[in-house]
Design a protein around this motif. Structure first.
Motif, PDB file in Angstrom:
ATOM      1  N   PRO A   3      -4.619  16.931  -3.781  1.00 24.92           N
ATOM      2  CA  PRO A   3      -3.237  17.398  -3.846  1.00 24.92           C
ATOM      3  C   PRO A   3      -2.322  16.460  -3.057  1.00 24.92           C
ATOM      4  O   PRO A   3      -2.742  15.864  -2.073  1.00 24.92           O
ATOM      5  N   GLN A   4      -1.080  16.347  -3.510  1.00 32.74           N
ATOM      6  CA  GLN A   4      -0.136  15.485  -2.812  1.00 32.74           C
ATOM      7  C   GLN A   4       0.247  16.125  -1.484  1.00 32.74           C
ATOM      8  O   GLN A   4       0.541  17.315  -1.426  1.00 32.74           O
ATOM      9  N   VAL A  24       2.004  11.095   7.105  1.00 32.08           N
ATOM     10  CA  VAL A  24       2.830  10.831   5.927  1.00 32.08           C
ATOM     11  C   VAL A  24       4.309  10.927   6.309  1.00 32.08           C
ATOM     12  O   VAL A  24       4.760  11.945   6.831  1.00 32.08           O
ATOM     13  N   CYS A  25       5.056   9.836   6.038  1.00 36.28           N
ATOM     14  CA  CYS A  25       6.486   9.778   6.367  1.00 36.28           C
ATOM     15  C   CYS A  25       7.378   9.854   5.139  1.00 36.28           C
ATOM     16  O   CYS A  25       8.498  10.341   5.226  1.00 36.28           O
ATOM     17  N   ASP A  30       4.095   7.422  -7.031  1.00 33.95           N
ATOM     18  CA  ASP A  30       2.738   6.894  -7.157  1.00 33.95           C
ATOM     19  C   ASP A  30       2.081   6.534  -5.830  1.00 33.95           C
ATOM     20  O   ASP A  30       0.963   6.031  -5.801  1.00 33.95           O
ATOM     21  N   HIS A  31       2.753   6.783  -4.710  1.00 34.54           N
ATOM     22  CA  HIS A  31       2.171   6.460  -3.412  1.00 34.54           C
ATOM     23  C   HIS A  31       2.871   7.241  -2.297  1.00 34.54           C
ATOM     24  O   HIS A  31       3.892   7.876  -2.524  1.00 34.54           O
ATOM     25  N   VAL A  32       2.261   7.199  -1.124  1.00 35.93           N
ATOM     26  CA  VAL A  32       2.883   7.727   0.087  1.00 35.93           C
ATOM     27  C   VAL A  32       2.988   6.583   1.082  1.00 35.93           C
ATOM     28  O   VAL A  32       2.239   5.608   1.003  1.00 35.93           O
ATOM     29  N   THR A  33       3.911   6.693   2.027  1.00 34.76           N
ATOM     30  CA  THR A  33       3.962   5.746   3.138  1.00 34.76           C
ATOM     31  C   THR A  33       3.871   6.548   4.418  1.00 34.76           C
ATOM     32  O   THR A  33       4.272   7.719   4.484  1.00 34.76           O
ATOM     33  N   HIS A  78      -1.719   7.224  -4.447  1.00 41.06           N
ATOM     34  CA  HIS A  78      -2.229   8.599  -4.467  1.00 41.06           C
ATOM     35  C   HIS A  78      -3.737   8.664  -4.656  1.00 41.06           C
ATOM     36  O   HIS A  78      -4.367   9.638  -4.252  1.00 41.06           O
ATOM     37  N   THR A  79      -4.325   7.657  -5.243  1.00 37.12           N
ATOM     38  CA  THR A  79      -5.775   7.663  -5.478  1.00 37.12           C
ATOM     39  C   THR A  79      -6.582   7.266  -4.252  1.00 37.12           C
ATOM     40  O   THR A  79      -7.806   7.388  -4.256  1.00 37.12           O
ATOM     41  N   ASP A  80      -5.920   6.801  -3.185  1.00 35.28           N
ATOM     42  CA  ASP A  80      -6.630   6.205  -2.055  1.00 35.28           C
ATOM     43  C   ASP A  80      -6.526   6.985  -0.751  1.00 35.28           C
ATOM     44  O   ASP A  80      -6.694   6.430   0.323  1.00 35.28           O
TER      45      ASP A  80
END
Length: 99
Positions: A3-4, A24-25, A30-33, A78-80
């Motif tokens: 889950p995101q 997570v900021c 497709d990604h988080v930073t 998101h896959t990592d």
């Protein structure tokens, strides 16, 4: 599929052997930073560990850190990553179960 996370949650980066923990900021399609917990000073880490994962304080901290120093942030698809916490009431909320 993992889950995101929300801003302020902790995730483990699963494509690196040591599974470093990331606050997570920012969320993207497709990604988080975020910022690695290992980069935090001791007092900041202590305060983060004492906070609940879904509080306004934690979200504000994550957003401030994300703005403070772009050199500290990591981008993770998101896959990592795998969620580490959803419940900070556990005895060691940052020790992770990355199912």
């Amino acid at each position: 599929m993992t889950p995101q996370p929300t801003v302020g949650e902790i995730v483990a980066i699963t494509t690196i052997d040591s599974d470093p923990l990331l606050l997570v900021c920012h969320l993207h399609d497709d990604h988080v930073t975020g910022v690695l917990l290992a980069d935090f000073p001791t007092e900041l880490l202590r305060r983060l560990q004492a906070s609940d994962p879904d509080t306004a304080t934690r979200r504000q901290l994550a957003q401030a850190l994300g703005r403070a120093d772009d050199r500290m942030t990591f981008t993770v698809p998101h896959t990592d990553y795998a969620l580490v916490e959803r419940d900070s009431s556990r005895p060691n909320p940052f020790e992770g179960e990355t199912d």
